[in-house]
Motif scaffolding. Structure first.
Motif, PDB file in Angstrom:
ATOM      1  N   ASN A   1      27.247  -5.500 -12.608  1.00 22.37           N
ATOM      2  CA  ASN A   1      26.868  -4.090 -12.548  1.00 22.37           C
ATOM      3  C   ASN A   1      28.098  -3.197 -12.592  1.00 22.37           C
ATOM      4  O   ASN A   1      28.130  -2.178 -13.290  1.00 22.37           O
ATOM      5  N   LEU A   2      29.136  -3.556 -11.835  1.00 14.53           N
ATOM      6  CA  LEU A   2      30.344  -2.730 -11.790  1.00 14.53           C
ATOM      7  C   LEU A   2      31.077  -2.722 -13.119  1.00 14.53           C
ATOM      8  O   LEU A   2      31.811  -1.770 -13.432  1.00 14.53           O
ATOM      9  N   ASN A   3      30.883  -3.776 -13.914  1.00 12.06           N
ATOM     10  CA  ASN A   3      31.547  -3.857 -15.224  1.00 12.06           C
ATOM     11  C   ASN A   3      30.882  -2.964 -16.258  1.00 12.06           C
ATOM     12  O   ASN A   3      31.459  -2.707 -17.319  1.00 12.06           O
ATOM     13  N   ARG A   4      29.658  -2.507 -15.984  1.00  9.53           N
ATOM     14  CA  ARG A   4      28.961  -1.674 -16.952  1.00  9.53           C
ATOM     15  C   ARG A   4      29.497  -0.253 -16.939  1.00  9.53           C
ATOM     16  O   ARG A   4      30.099   0.200 -15.961  1.00  9.53           O
ATOM     17  N   GLU A   5      29.265   0.458 -18.014  1.00  5.37           N
ATOM     18  CA  GLU A   5      29.678   1.848 -18.095  1.00  5.37           C
ATOM     19  C   GLU A   5      28.886   2.695 -17.101  1.00  5.37           C
ATOM     20  O   GLU A   5      27.722   2.387 -16.803  1.00  5.37           O
ATOM     21  N   PRO A   6      29.468   3.791 -16.593  1.00  3.31           N
ATOM     22  CA  PRO A   6      28.751   4.654 -15.644  1.00  3.31           C
ATOM     23  C   PRO A   6      27.419   5.151 -16.178  1.00  3.31           C
ATOM     24  O   PRO A   6      26.471   5.354 -15.421  1.00  3.31           O
ATOM     25  N   ALA A   7      27.319   5.354 -17.513  1.00  2.18           N
ATOM     26  CA  ALA A   7      26.068   5.853 -18.084  1.00  2.18           C
ATOM     27  C   ALA A   7      24.941   4.833 -17.979  1.00  2.18           C
ATOM     28  O   ALA A   7      23.774   5.155 -18.181  1.00  2.18           O
TER      29      ALA A   7
ATOM     30  N   PRO B   1      20.624   0.171 -10.685  1.00  2.00           N
ATOM     31  CA  PRO B   1      21.095  -0.402  -9.417  1.00  2.00           C
ATOM     32  C   PRO B   1      21.327  -1.904  -9.525  1.00  2.00           C
ATOM     33  O   PRO B   1      20.701  -2.588 -10.345  1.00  2.00           O
ATOM     34  N   SER B   2      22.239  -2.412  -8.715  1.00  2.00           N
ATOM     35  CA  SER B   2      22.333  -3.861  -8.507  1.00  2.00           C
ATOM     36  C   SER B   2      21.219  -4.249  -7.547  1.00  2.00           C
ATOM     37  O   SER B   2      21.053  -3.615  -6.503  1.00  2.00           O
ATOM     38  N   VAL B   3      20.453  -5.274  -7.898  1.00  2.00           N
ATOM     39  CA  VAL B   3      19.311  -5.683  -7.078  1.00  2.00           C
ATOM     40  C   VAL B   3      19.528  -7.116  -6.613  1.00  2.00           C
ATOM     41  O   VAL B   3      19.670  -8.027  -7.429  1.00  2.00           O
ATOM     42  N   PHE B   4      19.594  -7.295  -5.285  1.00  2.00           N
ATOM     43  CA  PHE B   4      19.726  -8.626  -4.694  1.00  2.00           C
ATOM     44  C   PHE B   4      18.411  -8.959  -3.995  1.00  2.00           C
ATOM     45  O   PHE B   4      17.986  -8.232  -3.097  1.00  2.00           O
ATOM     46  N   LEU B   5      17.789 -10.049  -4.391  1.00  2.00           N
ATOM     47  CA  LEU B   5      16.579 -10.501  -3.709  1.00  2.00           C
ATOM     48  C   LEU B   5      16.802 -11.939  -3.259  1.00  2.00           C
ATOM     49  O   LEU B   5      17.204 -12.791  -4.067  1.00  2.00           O
ATOM     50  N   TRP B   6      16.573 -12.206  -2.009  1.00  2.55           N
ATOM     51  CA  TRP B   6      16.673 -13.577  -1.534  1.00  2.55           C
ATOM     52  C   TRP B   6      15.488 -13.867  -0.629  1.00  2.55           C
ATOM     53  O   TRP B   6      14.888 -12.964  -0.036  1.00  2.55           O
ATOM     54  N   SER B   7      15.164 -15.130  -0.537  1.00  2.00           N
ATOM     55  CA  SER B   7      14.037 -15.518   0.309  1.00  2.00           C
ATOM     56  C   SER B   7      14.377 -16.804   1.039  1.00  2.00           C
ATOM     57  O   SER B   7      15.149 -17.634   0.558  1.00  2.00           O
ATOM     58  N   GLY B   8      13.786 -16.921   2.194  1.00  2.00           N
ATOM     59  CA  GLY B   8      13.985 -18.119   2.990  1.00  2.00           C
ATOM     60  C   GLY B   8      12.965 -18.166   4.100  1.00  2.00           C
ATOM     61  O   GLY B   8      12.408 -17.139   4.504  1.00  2.00           O
TER      62      GLY B   8
ATOM     63  N   LYS C   1      34.400   5.184  -7.011  1.00  2.00           N
ATOM     64  CA  LYS C   1      34.637   3.814  -6.547  1.00  2.00           C
ATOM     65  C   LYS C   1      33.713   3.449  -5.386  1.00  2.00           C
ATOM     66  O   LYS C   1      33.891   2.406  -4.760  1.00  2.00           O
ATOM     67  N   GLY C   2      32.738   4.276  -5.103  1.00  2.00           N
ATOM     68  CA  GLY C   2      31.843   4.017  -3.985  1.00  2.00           C
ATOM     69  C   GLY C   2      30.708   3.087  -4.357  1.00  2.00           C
ATOM     70  O   GLY C   2      30.250   3.037  -5.502  1.00  2.00           O
ATOM     71  N   ILE C   3      30.262   2.337  -3.374  1.00  2.00           N
ATOM     72  CA  ILE C   3      29.059   1.501  -3.501  1.00  2.00           C
ATOM     73  C   ILE C   3      28.143   1.867  -2.348  1.00  2.00           C
ATOM     74  O   ILE C   3      28.498   1.681  -1.186  1.00  2.00           O
ATOM     75  N   LEU C   4      26.987   2.393  -2.669  1.00  2.00           N
ATOM     76  CA  LEU C   4      25.987   2.730  -1.657  1.00  2.00           C
ATOM     77  C   LEU C   4      25.041   1.536  -1.561  1.00  2.00           C
ATOM     78  O   LEU C   4      24.255   1.277  -2.474  1.00  2.00           O
ATOM     79  N   ALA C   5      25.148   0.778  -0.486  1.00  2.00           N
ATOM     80  CA  ALA C   5      24.386  -0.470  -0.338  1.00  2.00           C
ATOM     81  C   ALA C   5      23.262  -0.267   0.668  1.00  2.00           C
ATOM     82  O   ALA C   5      23.518   0.050   1.833  1.00  2.00           O
TER      83      ALA C   5
ATOM     84  N   GLU D   1      29.899  13.268 -11.717  1.00  2.00           N
ATOM     85  CA  GLU D   1      31.273  12.796 -11.803  1.00  2.00           C
ATOM     86  C   GLU D   1      31.624  11.847 -10.661  1.00  2.00           C
ATOM     87  O   GLU D   1      32.334  10.858 -10.850  1.00  2.00           O
ATOM     88  N   ALA D   2      31.126  12.133  -9.449  1.00  2.00           N
ATOM     89  CA  ALA D   2      31.483  11.335  -8.265  1.00  2.00           C
ATOM     90  C   ALA D   2      30.309  10.483  -7.794  1.00  2.00           C
ATOM     91  O   ALA D   2      30.253  10.090  -6.636  1.00  2.00           O
ATOM     92  N   GLY D   3      29.383  10.192  -8.691  1.00  2.00           N
ATOM     93  CA  GLY D   3      28.226   9.387  -8.290  1.00  2.00           C
ATOM     94  C   GLY D   3      28.601   7.944  -8.003  1.00  2.00           C
ATOM     95  O   GLY D   3      29.318   7.312  -8.784  1.00  2.00           O
ATOM     96  N   PRO D   4      28.139   7.381  -6.887  1.00  2.00           N
ATOM     97  CA  PRO D   4      28.483   5.998  -6.545  1.00  2.00           C
ATOM     98  C   PRO D   4      27.575   5.003  -7.263  1.00  2.00           C
ATOM     99  O   PRO D   4      26.553   5.371  -7.846  1.00  2.00           O
ATOM    100  N   ARG D   5      27.946   3.733  -7.241  1.00  2.00           N
ATOM    101  CA  ARG D   5      27.059   2.657  -7.685  1.00  2.00           C
ATOM    102  C   ARG D   5      26.065   2.370  -6.559  1.00  2.00           C
ATOM    103  O   ARG D   5      26.385   2.523  -5.374  1.00  2.00           O
TER     104      ARG D   5
END
Length: 597
Positions: free
Chosen positions: A375-381, A385-392, A475-479, A511-515
């Motif tokens: 996700n971080l390697n993609r262009e800002p445009a 979102p990065s989506v993490f799903l895990w189950s247990g 450079k922000g990541i809103l998790a 301009e300052a939007g986080p991932r």
């Protein structure tokens, strides 16, 4: 800022007298507790007046510079660095904030503020074995009273730190110097670039500027005084080529000069400076250093919290003399993280913390890292979102795994600045239509991000506005973490992710939007169907492998009272007894560490 209607120049004059060299030479620091409280009360009322300002575990004071008044700025910074902020009292004016037994406060100030924000990439990420430079001259003094005990102090520090560094195969990350030539050589020839620089010896304030006593090259034990600004020239190379280091100037009057003190000079190129405002007591300064350096390097505390914890447990003699308040901590970079590739990230309030629960499930964590990296390697445009799903299953503790995903974001992406929030989705609500469902989601997000519990209407535009108000920048990541969820909530999660794609589309133009990173933990057995149609695969947690158990035991073997030769047998025993089931394994590790019976 005024003290009883005195102006800043008046207060500077008072401090000049208070810290005068001739006075200090004869001062025994017999400052009654009540006098210390009066100073703290005056400081509090000067800062806050009668306002009820909530102060939690860290109070950071930042002087605001004027863009067109360099002389006034210098006056403001000089006095900010010299005021004994540690004596600040609480609202009742009876107790010192720094010494509050229930919740002591780390008190710091910015000694080198800038006009505008510092680069986010300069947030401090300290490796597990930081490069440490010990500057400890062994000058032969004329009388016993002037002897610093540098040789014994260095031996004590090395006995404390070397086993830790050797355990990480990083003994070469400690350098010791005694002369100014050796000090300069570290920076110019070996390119050591220390992350922590510790000075111990005699210092002196010159009124304007400060000096430090080295040993003279080729003349063992002979003194050579060097200007602090000359010493600082080498540290500027570290800031330029690496990251601003922590400088601990454990010498007399490091923060005492009325202009250009050692503290102010070093602060220009340092993440944090610890210095003394007065003459230092040898026993107290050694105790302070040995405890603070251990806390920062081995336990992973940030420097302000490490100093706070030393003060919490200080000898009573420090209190009676007022010596404790001479410690000044200038923190220019307040975001401080101990990276955990070979040791855990230390929480600010508990150092090592719940280390048995940090046994890793490496394969799922690696998948999380891969998703975020792509996700971080993609262009800002293309800011989906990065989506993490895990189950247990419940005994695989999916909620606990969520805590480790946060560590991965901090440890593996040190150039980014993450912010973490927990979002509570209304899992049992049944909205009448898609619009009501999206409102329900937006309300939940705003409640989490803005702590606005009274809001009952929101839309994607509202969410975007809240995000931009708290955004740490490009450079922000809103998790955002969600859960625990069940397999029945798969459809709810799909609709929620669709909403976030719309929100991210709006953020892509900022301009300052986080991932954005969305994390979902499901409690679901392997036999339960968990299908999402939006292309996001669910990661199964599974059991902890023997290799991961051994890695964990090796990392924390001192806490488990194990030697290297015990690791294989203990790994096999735990793996067989628990079958790698996370809940059972953590229980066994808790017993092994004597954390429960």
């Amino acid at each position: 800022m005024k003290f009883d209607n005195r102006s800043i120049p008046d207060v500077k004059a008072l401090l000049d007298s208070y810290l005068d060299d001739q006075f200090l030479d004869f001062n025994t620091w017999d400052l009654r507790i009540e006098e210390q409280r009066k100073i703290g009360k005056a400081l509090r009322h000067s800062l806050f007046g009668d306002a009820r300002v909530p102060i939690e575990s860290h109070l950071h004071i930042v002087p605001v510079l004027h863009p067109n008044d360099p002389s006034g700025n210098e006056d403001l910074l000089d006095i900010t660095c010299r005021v004994p902020w540690s004596m600040l009292t609480g609202r009742n004016d009876a107790n010192f904030l720094a010494l509050n037994f229930a919740m002591p406060v780390a008190i710091t100030f910015d000694a080198a503020p800038v006009l505008g924000a510092r680069p986010e990439s300069y947030d401090i990420r300290q490796p597990a074995a930081p490069r440490l430079l010990l500057v400890m001259p062994e000058v032969i003094q004329a009388g016993a009273a002037q002897d610093t005990g540098a040789k014994a102090h260095k031996e004590a520090l090395l006995n404390l730190l070397l086993p830790y560094y050797e355990g990480l195969n990083a003994k070469h990350n400690i350098e010791c110097v005694r002369t100014v030539e050796e000090y300069q050589n570290v920076f110019t020839r070996t390119l050591f670039y220390p992350e922590i620089i510790y000075f111990y010896g005699h210092g002196r304030s010159l009124g304007r500027g400060a000096i430090f006593e080295f040993e003279k090259a080729g003349r063992q034990g002979v003194s050579e005084w060097i200007q602090v600004d000359q010493i600082h020239n080498e540290i500027k190379k570290v800031e330029f080529a690496h990251r601003p280091p922590l400088v601990f100037f454990n010498a007399c009057q490091g923060a005492a000069a009325s202009q250009e003190s050692a503290l102010r000079t070093f602060a220009k190129s340092s993440s944090c400076v610890i210095a003394m405002r007065t003459v230092v007591r040898m026993d107290a300064s050694r105790t302070l250093a040995e405890n603070v350096l251990k806390s920062v390097i081995i336990d992973g505390f940030s420097p302000p919290i490490a100093v706070r914890e030393v003060l919490r447990n200080m000898p009573s003699t420090w209190m009676g003399s007022g010596h404790w308040a001479s410690i000044a901590v200038a923190a220019q970079f307040t975001n401080w993280t101990s990276l955990g590739t070979v040791r855990p990230v230390a929480e600010a309030n508990d150092a090592v913390g719940d280390f048995p629960s940090r046994v890793d499930r490496s394969e799922p964590l690696a998948k999380i890292e891969t998703i975020l990296q792509e996700n971080l390697n993609r262009e800002p445009a293309e800011k989906d979102p990065s989506v993490f799903l895990w189950s247990g299953a419940p005994d695989e503790m999916p909620v606990q795994f969520g805590q480790r995903t946060r560590d991965v974001i901090v440890e593996r992406f040190p150039s980014h600045r993450p912010l973490f929030f927990d979002v509570t989705l209304q899992q049992n609500a049944s909205p009448a239509n898609e619009r009501d469902l999206r409102n329900q989601f937006c309300v939940a997000i705003v409640k989490a991000l803005a702590n606005d519990l009274d809001i009952d209407m929101a839309n994607p535009g509202t969410v975007q506005s809240v995000i931009m108000n708290i955004s740490p920048g490009r450079k922000g990541i809103l998790a955002l973490s969600h859960g625990p969820l069940s397999a029945a909530h798969a459809g709810l999660v799909e609709a929620y992710v669709r909403l976030w794609r719309d929100i991210c589309g709006g953020l892509a133009t900022k301009e300052a939007g986080p991932r954005i990173a969305l994390a979902f933990g499901f409690e679901a057995d392997a036999t339960e169907p968990l299908a999402l149609s939006n292309g996001n695969d669910t990661i199964r947690l599974g059991s902890v492998s023997p290799a991961e158990i051994k890695t964990h035991l090796s990392r924390y073997r001192s806490y488990y009272y194990l030697s290297e030769s015990d690791l294989d047998a203990k790994t096999e025993h735990l793996s067989n007894k628990t079958s790698g089931v996370f809940l059972k394994l953590v229980g066994e590790l808790m017993q092994l560490a004597n954390l429960k019976t």
